[in-house]
Motif scaffolding. Structure first.
Motif, PDB file in Angstrom:
ATOM      1  N   PHE A 113       0.949  -1.142  -0.039  1.00 40.31           N
ATOM      2  CA  PHE A 113      -0.050  -0.043   0.223  1.00 40.31           C
ATOM      3  C   PHE A 113       0.913   1.412   0.120  1.00 40.31           C
ATOM      4  N   THR A 114       0.297   2.451  -0.458  1.00 35.43           N
ATOM      5  CA  THR A 114       0.775   3.638  -0.410  1.00 35.43           C
ATOM      6  C   THR A 114       0.117   4.533   0.387  1.00 35.43           C
ATOM      7  N   ILE A 115       0.714   5.188   1.456  1.00 39.61           N
ATOM      8  CA  ILE A 115       0.197   6.199   2.379  1.00 39.61           C
ATOM      9  C   ILE A 115       0.550   7.652   2.247  1.00 39.61           C
ATOM     10  N   PRO A 134      -5.449  -1.494   4.035  1.00 39.46           N
ATOM     11  CA  PRO A 134      -4.750   0.019   3.897  1.00 39.46           C
ATOM     12  C   PRO A 134      -4.847   0.476   5.342  1.00 39.46           C
ATOM     13  N   GLN A 135      -6.040   0.085   6.092  1.00 38.37           N
ATOM     14  CA  GLN A 135      -5.808   0.521   7.419  1.00 38.37           C
ATOM     15  C   GLN A 135      -4.682   0.284   8.445  1.00 38.37           C
ATOM     16  N   CYS A 159      -3.364   8.747   5.334  1.00 40.64           N
ATOM     17  CA  CYS A 159      -4.472   8.017   4.969  1.00 40.64           C
ATOM     18  C   CYS A 159      -3.834   7.189   3.489  1.00 40.64           C
ATOM     19  N   PRO A 160      -4.391   6.190   3.272  1.00 38.99           N
ATOM     20  CA  PRO A 160      -4.358   5.344   2.123  1.00 38.99           C
ATOM     21  C   PRO A 160      -4.560   6.153   0.664  1.00 38.99           C
ATOM     22  N   THR A 180      -1.770   2.220   7.558  1.00 40.93           N
ATOM     23  CA  THR A 180      -2.225   3.841   8.271  1.00 40.93           C
ATOM     24  C   THR A 180      -1.589   3.655   9.533  1.00 40.93           C
TER      25      THR A 180
END
Length: 261
Positions: free
Chosen positions: A102-104, A163-164, A114-115, A167
């Motif tokens: 994922f990218t944050i 994603p969480q 946030c994602p 984060t």
């Protein structure tokens, strides 16, 4: 129980300044040839800089390539924190961080994480208490934090499922450390005792202090809440020390420190 010993490769004592002008801020470890710092009040930034100076890696935080940045090792993480503290004062552009798959987005305006695919939805109601993390990640939270800090991204990818999850890593390791540099070291201390995301939410000083409320550029630790942050930090130091001493010698000890004379 060996899987719990994820901090075996902790940098040795020569990584940190061992002597302090304030002798009240250090403690001598019995039968060991070095001291440990018990308080980083007023000197946390300099201590982080001392660690960052040992990094030979370049910082490429989205300035040229636009690709999300990835932490290479512990020294690189410290170097990134020092950079981000200055970046936040200047508020030039958002920073993108790679966490697992994922990218944050780390927002320059308020330090919210946030994602990227859920910016609008997550940014409006960002809240530690309601963040939904995956079951495996929740149980392995402190281990995942450490693997991220030392650049073991294969491990991170195996634990970060949503994603969480990603984060939750960036919020604790970047947002809260930028707001309060003492958390750079306090996070590591918490990893000794608290293993899950739920425990971090229950005991982390910045969560207790409501640092995600009243997000203003001049408000790092809101005045009425600062005492809560400091009180929780002091409570954690005491409870972690008691836990470490109580569990000394057990096979499932989370934190092992080696020293060279």
């Amino acid at each position: 129980m060996n899987e719990k010993k994820f901090l075996n490769d902790t940098p040795g004592p020569d990584t940190f300044d061992q002597k302090s002008d304030n002798q009240n801020s250090t403690a001598k470890i019995p039968d060991q040839p070095f001291e440990v710092r018990t308080s980083w009040e007023g000197c946390a930034v300099q201590e982080i800089k001392n660690i960052a100076d040992r990094s030979y890696e370049d910082l490429d935080l989205n300035n040229n390539t636009g690709a999300p940045s990835r932490i290479i090792n512990f020294f690189h993480y410290a170097k990134t924190i020092i950079f981000l503290r200055e970046w936040y004062k200047q508020e030039k552009h958002d920073i993108f961080l790679s966490v697992g798959r994922f990218t944050i987005r780390l927002q320059a305006s308020n330090l919210y994480c946030c994602p990227v695919q859920n910016d609008e939805r997550d940014d409006r109601n960002l809240n530690y208490a309601t963040m939904k993390t995956s079951k495996q990640f929740n149980k392995k939270y402190s281990e995942t934090l450490w693997n991220y800090m030392v650049g073991n991204h294969d491990k991170v990818k195996s634990y970060v499922q949503t994603p969480q999850d990603a984060t939750a890593i960036c919020a604790i390791l970047f947002s809260e450390v930028i707001r309060n540099p003492d958390m750079f070291f306090h996070n590591i201390l918490m990893m000794v005792v608290y293993k899950s995301w739920n425990e971090f939410c229950d005991y982390h000083p910045m969560v207790t202090g409501g640092s995600w409320k009243h997000q203003g550029k001049k408000v790092k630790c809101p005045g009425s809440e600062k005492s809560k942050v400091e009180k929780r930090k002091d409570q954690n130091i005491l409870s972690c020390a008691e836990k470490i001493l109580r569990d000394e010698g057990k096979r499932d000890t989370l934190f092992q420190v080696t020293s060279t004379v």
